[in-house]
Design a protein around this motif. Structure first.
Motif, PDB file in Angstrom:
ATOM      1  N   PHE A  61       0.869  -1.168   0.000  1.00 33.65           N
ATOM      2  CA  PHE A  61       0.000   0.000   0.000  1.00 33.65           C
ATOM      3  C   PHE A  61       0.908   1.221   0.000  1.00 33.65           C
ATOM      4  O   PHE A  61       2.108   1.105   0.214  1.00 33.65           O
ATOM      5  N   SER A  62       0.364   2.387  -0.192  1.00 37.62           N
ATOM      6  CA  SER A  62       1.162   3.599  -0.198  1.00 37.62           C
ATOM      7  C   SER A  62       1.774   3.833   1.190  1.00 37.62           C
ATOM      8  O   SER A  62       1.061   4.105   2.151  1.00 37.62           O
ATOM      9  N   GLY A  63       3.080   3.677   1.297  1.00 40.68           N
ATOM     10  CA  GLY A  63       3.794   3.946   2.535  1.00 40.68           C
ATOM     11  C   GLY A  63       3.707   2.883   3.609  1.00 40.68           C
ATOM     12  O   GLY A  63       4.197   3.081   4.716  1.00 40.68           O
ATOM     13  N   CYS A  64       3.105   1.731   3.306  1.00 41.53           N
ATOM     14  CA  CYS A  64       2.994   0.669   4.296  1.00 41.53           C
ATOM     15  C   CYS A  64       2.740  -0.665   3.597  1.00 41.53           C
ATOM     16  O   CYS A  64       2.464  -0.709   2.405  1.00 41.53           O
ATOM     17  N   GLN A  65       2.839  -1.735   4.362  1.00 40.04           N
ATOM     18  CA  GLN A  65       2.549  -3.067   3.848  1.00 40.04           C
ATOM     19  C   GLN A  65       1.675  -3.811   4.854  1.00 40.04           C
ATOM     20  O   GLN A  65       1.724  -3.555   6.062  1.00 40.04           O
ATOM     21  N   GLU A  66       0.881  -4.741   4.318  1.00 42.18           N
ATOM     22  CA  GLU A  66       0.016  -5.566   5.159  1.00 42.18           C
ATOM     23  C   GLU A  66       0.446  -7.021   5.053  1.00 42.18           C
ATOM     24  O   GLU A  66       0.598  -7.554   3.959  1.00 42.18           O
ATOM     25  N   HIS A  88      10.448 -13.971   8.098  1.00 42.83           N
ATOM     26  CA  HIS A  88      10.961 -13.786   6.742  1.00 42.83           C
ATOM     27  C   HIS A  88      10.241 -12.633   6.035  1.00 42.83           C
ATOM     28  O   HIS A  88      10.888 -11.756   5.448  1.00 42.83           O
ATOM     29  N   LEU A  89       8.917 -12.637   6.072  1.00 40.30           N
ATOM     30  CA  LEU A  89       8.149 -11.604   5.381  1.00 40.30           C
ATOM     31  C   LEU A  89       8.468 -10.216   5.928  1.00 40.30           C
ATOM     32  O   LEU A  89       8.655  -9.262   5.166  1.00 40.30           O
ATOM     33  N   VAL A  90       8.542 -10.085   7.240  1.00 39.24           N
ATOM     34  CA  VAL A  90       8.852  -8.787   7.840  1.00 39.24           C
ATOM     35  C   VAL A  90      10.270  -8.354   7.455  1.00 39.24           C
ATOM     36  O   VAL A  90      10.515  -7.178   7.180  1.00 39.24           O
ATOM     37  N   SER A  91      11.202  -9.305   7.368  1.00 39.25           N
ATOM     38  CA  SER A  91      12.572  -8.951   6.980  1.00 39.25           C
ATOM     39  C   SER A  91      12.640  -8.500   5.521  1.00 39.25           C
ATOM     40  O   SER A  91      13.548  -7.767   5.143  1.00 39.25           O
ATOM     41  N   GLU A  92      11.689  -8.919   4.705  1.00 37.86           N
ATOM     42  CA  GLU A  92      11.636  -8.531   3.301  1.00 37.86           C
ATOM     43  C   GLU A  92      10.894  -7.207   3.087  1.00 37.86           C
ATOM     44  O   GLU A  92      10.900  -6.671   1.982  1.00 37.86           O
ATOM     45  N   ALA A  93      10.261  -6.696   4.119  1.00 38.25           N
ATOM     46  CA  ALA A  93       9.429  -5.500   3.998  1.00 38.25           C
ATOM     47  C   ALA A  93      10.245  -4.283   3.568  1.00 38.25           C
ATOM     48  O   ALA A  93      11.402  -4.128   3.951  1.00 38.25           O
ATOM     49  N   ILE A  94       9.583  -3.434   2.780  1.00 35.46           N
ATOM     50  CA  ILE A  94      10.212  -2.185   2.339  1.00 35.46           C
ATOM     51  C   ILE A  94       9.503  -0.982   2.955  1.00 35.46           C
ATOM     52  O   ILE A  94       9.824   0.163   2.636  1.00 35.46           O
ATOM     53  N   ALA A  95       8.522  -1.248   3.822  1.00 32.56           N
ATOM     54  CA  ALA A  95       7.752  -0.202   4.500  1.00 32.56           C
ATOM     55  C   ALA A  95       7.225  -0.802   5.805  1.00 32.56           C
ATOM     56  O   ALA A  95       7.286  -2.014   5.996  1.00 32.56           O
ATOM     57  N   PRO A  96       6.700   0.021   6.715  1.00 35.77           N
ATOM     58  CA  PRO A  96       6.129  -0.521   7.944  1.00 35.77           C
ATOM     59  C   PRO A  96       5.069  -1.591   7.650  1.00 35.77           C
ATOM     60  O   PRO A  96       4.289  -1.462   6.708  1.00 35.77           O
ATOM     61  N   VAL A  97       5.062  -2.651   8.471  1.00 34.14           N
ATOM     62  CA  VAL A  97       4.180  -3.807   8.266  1.00 34.14           C
ATOM     63  C   VAL A  97       3.095  -3.830   9.341  1.00 34.14           C
ATOM     64  O   VAL A  97       3.383  -3.705  10.531  1.00 34.14           O
ATOM     65  N   TYR A  98       1.863  -4.055   8.886  1.00 31.22           N
ATOM     66  CA  TYR A  98       0.698  -4.129   9.771  1.00 31.22           C
ATOM     67  C   TYR A  98      -0.038  -5.433   9.505  1.00 31.22           C
ATOM     68  O   TYR A  98       0.034  -5.989   8.409  1.00 31.22           O
ATOM     69  N   VAL A  99      -0.770  -5.886  10.513  1.00 32.18           N
ATOM     70  CA  VAL A  99      -1.605  -7.065  10.359  1.00 32.18           C
ATOM     71  C   VAL A  99      -2.908  -6.834  11.108  1.00 32.18           C
ATOM     72  O   VAL A  99      -2.911  -6.234  12.192  1.00 32.18           O
ATOM     73  N   GLU A 100      -3.998  -7.287  10.526  1.00 31.20           N
ATOM     74  CA  GLU A 100      -5.305  -7.269  11.181  1.00 31.20           C
ATOM     75  C   GLU A 100      -5.637  -8.726  11.464  1.00 31.20           C
ATOM     76  O   GLU A 100      -5.618  -9.557  10.559  1.00 31.20           O
ATOM     77  N   CYS A 101      -5.890  -9.045  12.733  1.00 35.04           N
ATOM     78  CA  CYS A 101      -6.124 -10.447  13.067  1.00 35.04           C
ATOM     79  C   CYS A 101      -7.215 -10.597  14.123  1.00 35.04           C
ATOM     80  O   CYS A 101      -7.577  -9.648  14.805  1.00 35.04           O
ATOM     81  N   MET A 102      -7.701 -11.813  14.218  1.00 31.97           N
ATOM     82  CA  MET A 102      -8.707 -12.159  15.220  1.00 31.97           C
ATOM     83  C   MET A 102      -8.015 -12.268  16.584  1.00 31.97           C
ATOM     84  O   MET A 102      -6.818 -12.555  16.656  1.00 31.97           O
ATOM     85  N   GLY A 103      -8.782 -12.075  17.621  1.00 37.65           N
ATOM     86  CA  GLY A 103      -8.252 -12.029  18.975  1.00 37.65           C
ATOM     87  C   GLY A 103      -7.348 -13.179  19.376  1.00 37.65           C
ATOM     88  O   GLY A 103      -6.339 -12.972  20.042  1.00 37.65           O
ATOM     89  N   TRP A 104      -7.676 -14.402  18.937  1.00 35.72           N
ATOM     90  CA  TRP A 104      -6.887 -15.559  19.372  1.00 35.72           C
ATOM     91  C   TRP A 104      -5.494 -15.595  18.730  1.00 35.72           C
ATOM     92  O   TRP A 104      -4.644 -16.360  19.151  1.00 35.72           O
TER      93      TRP A 104
END
Length: 157
Positions: A61-66, A88-104
Motif C-alpha cells: 500500500f502507499s507507505g505501508c505493507q500488510e 521472513h516476510l517482515v525482513s523482506e518489507a520495504i515499509a512498515p508492516v501491519y496485520v489485522e487479526c482475530m483475537g486468538w
C-alpha cells in the motif's frame, strides 16, 4: 522477533510462483481467510517434497505493507513454520508492516514482536482496507485487532 532459526528437515522457503496459486487458494479457503487479493507475486511459501505446506503474503500500500493470508497446513502447525514465515516476510518489507487479526492470534503476533496500535495510528490506506473488519467487530464479538511489526532492523531501501 523470536522465530526458529531453521526450518524442519526437508522444508524449503521460497518466493511463490504462478503454479503455486492453486495451493495458496486452497490453504486460504480451508483457513476461512479473505480469499480476495491473492496475488502469487506477493507470497512466500514453505514447501516439503514439492507440496506447499505454508504461505503468507505482503501486500503493498502507499507507505505501508500488510501481512496477510498466513496459513500453515494443519498437520504442520506448532512446528514454528508460521513464525519462520512471519519473520521472513517482515525482513523482506520495504515499509512498515501491519496485520489485522482475530483475537486468538494476537498473542502469536505479539510473541513475534508486533504491538497493538490504535485506529488513529494506522496509515490511511489501511484504514480504508480495514474499515469493514473494524465495523463488523463493533457488532460481533470477533475481537479484531490491528498490530504493527516492530522491526529489529531498518526496512530494506
Amino acid at each position: 522477533m523470536a522465530a526458529p532459526k531453521s526450518l524442519p528437515l526437508g522444508c524449503i522457503l521460497r518466493p511463490a510462483t504462478p503454479e503455486d496459486l492453486g495451493a495458496i487458494r486452497k490453504l486460504v479457503f480451508q483457513a476461512k481467510l479473505d480469499p480476495t487479493q491473492l496475488r502469487w507475486e506477493n507470497f512466500s511459501v514453505i514447501e516439503l517434497q514439492e507440496q506447499v505446506i505454508a504461505c503468507g503474503q505482503l501486500r503493498q500500500f502507499s507507505g505501508c505493507q500488510e501481512l496477510g493470508s498466513l496459513v500453515v497446513k494443519k498437520p504442520w502447525r506448532d512446528r514454528g513454520l508460521g513464525s519462520y514465515l512471519v519473520e521472513h516476510l517482515v525482513s523482506e518489507a520495504i515499509a512498515p508492516v501491519y496485520v489485522e487479526c482475530m483475537g486468538w492470534l494476537v498473542e502469536f503476533y505479539e510473541h513475534l514482536g508486533f504491538v497493538k496500535i490504535s485506529w488513529a495510528e494506522l496509515p490511511k490506506p489501511l484504514k480504508i482496507k480495514f474499515f469493514l473488519g473494524q465495523l463488523v467487530s463493533k457488532f460481533l464479538p470477533l475481537g479484531v485487532t490491528i498490530l504493527q511489526a516492530k522491526l529489529l532492523k531498518s526496512p530494506k531501501s
